[in-house]
Design a protein around this motif. Sequence first.
Motif, PDB file in Angstrom:
ATOM      1  N   ARG A  92       9.519   2.343 -16.648  1.00 45.23           N
ATOM      2  CA  ARG A  92       7.349   1.333 -15.884  1.00 45.23           C
ATOM      3  C   ARG A  92       8.212   1.846 -14.335  1.00 45.23           C
ATOM      4  N   ILE A  93       7.253   2.191 -13.835  1.00 37.18           N
ATOM      5  CA  ILE A  93       7.594   1.872 -11.999  1.00 37.18           C
ATOM      6  C   ILE A  93       6.320   0.710 -11.149  1.00 37.18           C
ATOM      7  N   ARG A  94       6.973  -0.138 -10.933  1.00 34.45           N
ATOM      8  CA  ARG A  94       5.679  -1.077 -10.264  1.00 34.45           C
ATOM      9  C   ARG A  94       4.977  -0.374  -8.921  1.00 34.45           C
ATOM     10  N   ALA A 100     -12.544  22.696  -6.958  1.00 32.64           N
ATOM     11  CA  ALA A 100     -13.170  21.144  -5.999  1.00 32.64           C
ATOM     12  C   ALA A 100     -12.621  19.709  -6.389  1.00 32.64           C
ATOM     13  N   ALA A 101     -12.318  18.746  -6.398  1.00 31.94           N
ATOM     14  CA  ALA A 101     -11.779  17.800  -6.685  1.00 31.94           C
ATOM     15  C   ALA A 101     -11.834  16.438  -5.930  1.00 31.94           C
ATOM     16  N   ALA A 102     -12.041  15.206  -7.180  1.00 32.82           N
ATOM     17  CA  ALA A 102     -12.103  14.213  -6.218  1.00 32.82           C
ATOM     18  C   ALA A 102     -11.237  13.601  -5.858  1.00 32.82           C
ATOM     19  N   VAL A 103     -10.463  12.232  -5.339  1.00 30.62           N
ATOM     20  CA  VAL A 103      -9.206  11.568  -5.683  1.00 30.62           C
ATOM     21  C   VAL A 103      -9.671  10.484  -4.948  1.00 30.62           C
ATOM     22  N   ILE A 104      -8.237   9.549  -5.034  1.00 32.18           N
ATOM     23  CA  ILE A 104      -8.553   8.216  -4.555  1.00 32.18           C
ATOM     24  C   ILE A 104      -7.193   8.672  -3.327  1.00 32.18           C
ATOM     25  N   ARG A 105      -6.320   7.846  -2.147  1.00 27.80           N
ATOM     26  CA  ARG A 105      -5.466   7.657  -1.732  1.00 27.80           C
ATOM     27  C   ARG A 105      -5.337   6.684  -0.807  1.00 27.80           C
ATOM     28  N   GLY A 106      -3.846   6.364  -1.325  1.00 27.21           N
ATOM     29  CA  GLY A 106      -3.783   4.479  -0.992  1.00 27.21           C
ATOM     30  C   GLY A 106      -2.061   5.424  -0.693  1.00 27.21           C
ATOM     31  N   GLN A 107      -1.434   3.981   0.379  1.00 31.78           N
ATOM     32  CA  GLN A 107      -0.262   3.775   0.471  1.00 31.78           C
ATOM     33  C   GLN A 107       0.295   2.434  -0.404  1.00 31.78           C
ATOM     34  N   VAL A 108       1.261   2.768  -0.987  1.00 34.24           N
ATOM     35  CA  VAL A 108       1.681   1.255  -1.408  1.00 34.24           C
ATOM     36  C   VAL A 108       2.985   0.936  -1.909  1.00 34.24           C
ATOM     37  N   LEU A 109       3.577  -0.054  -2.481  1.00 29.03           N
ATOM     38  CA  LEU A 109       4.653  -0.022  -2.135  1.00 29.03           C
ATOM     39  C   LEU A 109       5.703  -0.117  -4.046  1.00 29.03           C
ATOM     40  N   ALA A 110       6.777   0.509  -4.100  1.00 25.58           N
ATOM     41  CA  ALA A 110       6.764   0.973  -5.498  1.00 25.58           C
ATOM     42  C   ALA A 110       8.692   0.165  -6.253  1.00 25.58           C
ATOM     43  N   ALA A 111       8.614  -0.395  -6.632  1.00 23.54           N
ATOM     44  CA  ALA A 111       9.783  -1.171  -7.282  1.00 23.54           C
ATOM     45  C   ALA A 111      10.229  -0.818  -8.388  1.00 23.54           C
ATOM     46  N   HIS A 112      11.703  -0.516  -8.955  1.00 28.64           N
ATOM     47  CA  HIS A 112      11.915  -0.163 -10.230  1.00 28.64           C
ATOM     48  C   HIS A 112      13.442  -1.675  -9.912  1.00 28.64           C
ATOM     49  N   GLU A 113      14.017  -2.189 -11.341  1.00 31.17           N
ATOM     50  CA  GLU A 113      14.979  -2.893 -10.721  1.00 31.17           C
ATOM     51  C   GLU A 113      15.843  -3.293  -9.718  1.00 31.17           C
ATOM     52  N   ILE A 149       5.822  11.438 -10.920  1.00 31.02           N
ATOM     53  CA  ILE A 149       6.018  11.096  -9.433  1.00 31.02           C
ATOM     54  C   ILE A 149       7.471  12.203  -9.086  1.00 31.02           C
ATOM     55  N   GLY A 150       7.152  12.521  -8.295  1.00 34.79           N
ATOM     56  CA  GLY A 150       8.099  13.413  -7.270  1.00 34.79           C
ATOM     57  C   GLY A 150       9.264  12.921  -7.900  1.00 34.79           C
ATOM     58  N   ILE A 151      10.430  13.779  -7.605  1.00 35.04           N
ATOM     59  CA  ILE A 151      11.957  13.931  -7.970  1.00 35.04           C
ATOM     60  C   ILE A 151      12.787  13.182  -7.327  1.00 35.04           C
ATOM     61  N   GLY A 152      11.964  12.856  -5.674  1.00 34.39           N
ATOM     62  CA  GLY A 152      12.724  11.657  -4.402  1.00 34.39           C
ATOM     63  C   GLY A 152      12.541  10.200  -4.576  1.00 34.39           C
ATOM     64  N   VAL A 153      11.332  10.350  -5.501  1.00 31.14           N
ATOM     65  CA  VAL A 153      10.714   8.567  -5.597  1.00 31.14           C
ATOM     66  C   VAL A 153      11.343   8.440  -7.052  1.00 31.14           C
ATOM     67  N   ALA A 154      11.766   9.199  -7.755  1.00 32.02           N
ATOM     68  CA  ALA A 154      12.625   8.804  -9.079  1.00 32.02           C
ATOM     69  C   ALA A 154      13.692   9.019  -8.593  1.00 32.02           C
ATOM     70  N   ARG A 155      14.568   9.571  -7.952  1.00 30.87           N
ATOM     71  CA  ARG A 155      16.204   8.857  -7.426  1.00 30.87           C
ATOM     72  C   ARG A 155      16.110   7.594  -6.439  1.00 30.87           C
TER      73      ARG A 155
END
Length: 429
Positions: A180-182, A109-122, A165-171
């Motif tokens: 560095r991911i913003r 069992a583990a405590a987590v934080i969740r949120g949806q944001v915008l990621a950017a790179h180049e 990060i997931g490979i889909g995010v990386a692609r």
Amino acid sequence: MPQSPPPFSRFERMIAWRYLRARRAEGGVSTMTVISFLGIMLAVAALIATLAVRTGFRYEFVGTILGANPHVSLYDQVEIDADGRQNRVFEDYAEAAAAVAAVPGVSHAAAVIRGQVLAAHEGRNAGVEVTGIEAADLATVPLVARPEQSFGDLSRFGQGDGVAIGIGVARELGLQLGDRIRLISPDGARTPFGTSPRVSAYEVVYIFQVGRWDIDRVRVYLPFAEAQSYFNRDGVADEIEVYLDDPENVNAMILPILQAAGDVSIWTWRDSSGAFLQALQMEDNIMFIILSILVLIATLNIVSGLIMLVKNKSRDIGILRTMGLSEASVLRVFFLCGSTIGVAGTLAGVALGCAFAIWIDPIFDAVNWVAGGGVWDPSVRLISSLPARLEWGDVASAMALSLGLSFVVTIFPARRAARMNPVEALRHE
């Protein structure tokens, strides 16, 4: 008084075998026999292959659901803060997680934080789902710690500003290890002039592929303490993720977990994916019915072949009857003819269907190569490859269906042959 021969005796099998081997010029129907055999073989193979792929789909989806997501999620009761906004964060998350982890049947069992944001790179942007989690807790998530494919070192997660990060995010963003991911959140720092967006950059230290596009495409893991600061959750957690020893037995674990956690809301993996699994089950049933009709059509070829065989062998039937062969013996002879085709076609179909399921990867690679690639799009089908899983129950059901239909449809032409009047059969000979 002479005793009648036992059913399916040697001479009945011999006559049936001679009829099956006879060429058309000899009054046989060898061509129809071959056609019936091939039809049943292909129908049974198609049924087994479809059942294997269906079982593989369910196994893969459930496996990734259980391997990359919590089996149970706990949420605190809703409270209204001073600003009038709903708030359901855990303030005593460490104690609650420890109490739940002590329940028999709970593995972690583990405590987590969740949120949806915008990621950017180049210059590239994508919406992502951020999960704040401790490094030790992330190492217990099965398909993140042991994914289909991974790059980097998971042990570096949480060291400095490293993220996974997931490979889909990386692609999507063109990210590689060390980049560095913003992350840009509109609900950022609160100032006297209002809330300003928060922009933070983190080093990518681990890239994973769990095999489901809807997870690989959006998932970003952030260290728990950093996520608390980034999402303004200082000293609290959004939820508690619970992993079970036996996820299939999740319903029996609800009450013990609630008793340990106290006044909380609970959400299981069946609640989140139940509708999807029901849709899969309904699709499975429909596909089985449709392919069962295909097997029925294939077995009906036996009827056509046997009717032609009875017509061609009417003289033989008349002679055999005048020599003392009983109606039951004639019925069994032609029943053996039809059932032999059904049994042989079923066994060949089982072998072909099992071979297809076992070697589905090279077969599909060959199809993909012939088609020029692009046959399988993970973004549409959500998983990275075509799965197939042989279950002996599926094979047995396909065999039982084919053999049962073969035996049933054979009875009708066999009865017609048995009831043939020997006088009428020999009248025009």
